[in-house]
Design an enzyme around this catalytic site. Structure first.
Site, short mmCIF file in Angstrom:
data_model
loop_
_atom_site.label_atom_id
_atom_site.label_comp_id
_atom_site.label_asym_id
_atom_site.label_seq_id
_atom_site.Cartn_x
_atom_site.Cartn_y
_atom_site.Cartn_z
N ARG A 53 -3.28 -6.56 -0.71
CA ARG A 53 -2.25 -7.24 -1.49
C ARG A 53 -0.93 -6.48 -1.56
O ARG A 53 0.05 -6.98 -2.12
CB ARG A 53 -2.78 -7.53 -2.91
CG ARG A 53 -3.68 -8.74 -2.95
CD ARG A 53 -3.91 -9.20 -4.37
NE ARG A 53 -4.90 -8.36 -5.03
CZ ARG A 53 -4.91 -8.12 -6.35
NH1 ARG A 53 -3.96 -8.62 -7.12
NH2 ARG A 53 -5.85 -7.38 -6.88
N ASN A 74 -15.65 -1.64 -17.97
CA ASN A 74 -15.79 -0.41 -17.20
C ASN A 74 -14.46 -0.13 -16.52
O ASN A 74 -13.98 -0.93 -15.72
CB ASN A 74 -16.89 -0.62 -16.15
CG ASN A 74 -17.00 0.54 -15.18
OD1 ASN A 74 -16.76 1.69 -15.55
ND2 ASN A 74 -17.37 0.24 -13.94
N ALA A 95 40.91 16.84 -3.25
CA ALA A 95 40.35 15.54 -2.88
C ALA A 95 40.37 15.36 -1.37
O ALA A 95 41.31 15.76 -0.70
CB ALA A 95 41.16 14.44 -3.54
#
Ligand code: UD1
Ligand code: CA
Length: 441
Positions: free
Chosen positions: A13, A165, A359
């Site tokens: 799945r 369980n 920069a």
């Protein structure tokens, strides 16, 4: 104590080529979480039962303390544990059965189960669910567990039982070795059920103890991408709570992702949408602004990172370092009080103290074949839009003019600049649209 981890299931799945137990949760394979839990329990032997795609699982996660048992074909959980028994031969202790696709069981819950079972009993981790559909049910008589019945084999009265369980159990190893070869498969699924050992224990007069996890997610398994995502959120939520308990400020505990280990000093604050991978260390007073990605990085005290910064492996920042928006740092050290506030790539560099990286600065560290280092010494000033073609060194106190392409070392304390001379052309006319030109369609 031994641990057997069942990990042979196909995981259809998930709709994935990757074996289910290798899908990552918090950056780590599901099975790796279970192995880690086993180690924290101090397991003497850990045996992983693998099947489908198993070689890949083994290659990815193998470690000296792990044993591997192949289960082919997969004939049920009892058959799976049976495959691990040769690896446990000669051990007298008890054996805990965990699932490779149930990643978040707390060590404390397992310790309670182990304590409840003691040396001579069978111990089951069970839970009470409002909707027990699909699970094996715990059948009790006069309060004592007598057997487990699977959903598909249960009658209406048994289906009404809400104690289920979880699949996790602990049993004396010698008893498992005795019971497992005698399991039958005459049941609705034609499988050798591990759960049938409960009735065997009862018939031998062995006590059956139970313990319960505190939270339901501790025993939830992953069978689909949806369940994987849900458990990822549980993990991240728990981790965020732990960080806040340690004093970390989180702008929004539901918007942080830690895929590894995040170690924080005092007064660290982290804004939204930050991702931490590998081992990240944040010193006292560090501020991580929004939308940062940090991987295997060390950030010194008082430093400010982001917004939108990326620290890649091998980044070591000193104290009071500023790394601003759209700055990427990789395999580099940046010493105290240095700043790279905007739009830069700093790779394979050693940067001193009080350096200003302008920069648009880029370390050209890669020539297509090899990588080279850039060294920028203390108090240097790197003008905007500079390319540092490594290997290259900028001396102490040097200044690089904006737009420089540095291919040779810049001497200390001088201005180094490489720039085409600026020209202005008088009388130059800007092109205009030709009115007679045929219009293109
Ligand atoms: C099992 C229990 C059920 C319990 C449930 C909890 C049995 C017979 N039933 O049922 O009581 O409520 O888990 O989720 O044990 N695996 C193998 N080899 C096999 C079969 C399974 O390694 O041949 C592994 C799977 O990869 C998985 C785990 O065992 O990790 C459980 O298998 P699964 O088929 O999901 O068991 P259930 O039928 O859900
Ligand atoms: Ca299951």
């Amino acid at each position: 104590m031994n641990v057997v981890i069942l990990a042979a299931g196909k995981g259809k799945r998930m709709h994935s080529d990757l074996p289910k137990v290798l899908h990552p949760l918090a950056g780590k394979a599901l099975l790796a979480h279970v192995i880690e839990t086993s180690r924290q329990l101090g397991a003497a032997r850990i045996c992983v039962v693998y099947g489908h795609g198993g070689e890949q699982v083994r290659e990815t996660l193998d470690a000296p303390d792990l044993g591997w048992a192949r289960q082919e074909p997969q004939l049920g959980t009892g058959h799976a544990v049976l495959q691990a028994m040769p690896a446990l031969a000669g051990t007298t202790a008890s054996t805990l059965v965990l699932y490779g696709d149930v990643p978040l069981t707390r060590v404390a819950s397992l310790q309670r189960l182990i304590a409840a079972a003691g040396d001579g009993a069978l111990g089951l981790l069970t839970a009470h669910l409002n909707n027990p559909h699909g699970y094996g049910r715990i059948v009790r008589v006069d309060g004592k567990v007598v057997r487990i019945v699977e959903e598909k084999d249960a009658d209406d009265a048994e289906r009404a039982i809400t104690e289920i369980n979880t699949g996790i159990l602990v049993a004396p190893t010698a008893a498992l070795a005795r019971w497992l070869p005698t399991l039958g498969n005459r049941n609705a699924q034609g499988e050798y059920y591990l759960t049938d050992i409960v009735a065997m224990a009862v018939s031998e007069g062995m006590p059956v103890a139970t313990a319960h996890p505190e939270a339901s997610w501790e025993t939830e398994g992953v069978n689909s991408k949806l369940q994987l995502a849900q458990l990822e959120r549980v993990y991240q939520q728990n981790l965020a709570v732990r960080l806040m308990e340690q004093g970390v400020t989180l702008a929004d505990p539901s918007r942080i992702d830690v895929r590894g280990e995040l170690i924080c000093g005092r007064d660290v604050s982290i804004d939204v949408n930050c991702v931490f991978e590998g081992r990240v260390v944040l010193g006292d007073g560090v501020r991580i602004k929004a939308n940062c990605v940090l991987e295997d990085a060390v950030v010194g005290a008082g430093s400010v990172i982001g917004p939108f910064a990326r620290l890649r492996p091998g980044t070591e920042l000193g104290r009071d370092v500023h790394v601003g928006n759209f700055v990427e740092v990789k395999n580099s050290s940046v010493a105290d009080h240095s700043k790279a506030n905007h739009l830069a790539y700093i790779g394979d560099a050693t940067i001193g103290s009080r350096v200003n990286v302008g920069a648009g600065t880029i370390t050209c560290n890669y020539d297509g074949a090899n990588k080279f280092r850039t060294v920028i010494e203390d108090d240097a000033f790197i003008g905007s839009d500079t390319q540092l073609v490594a290997p290259v060194t900028v001396g102490r106190g040097a200044t690089l003019g904006a737009g420089t392409t540095l291919t040779r070392n810049a001497p200390p304390d001088q201005l180094t600049i490489s720039r085409a001379q600026q020209v202005s052309i008088p009388g130059w006319k800007r092109p205009t649209k030709n009115a007679n030109a045929k219009k293109k369609d």
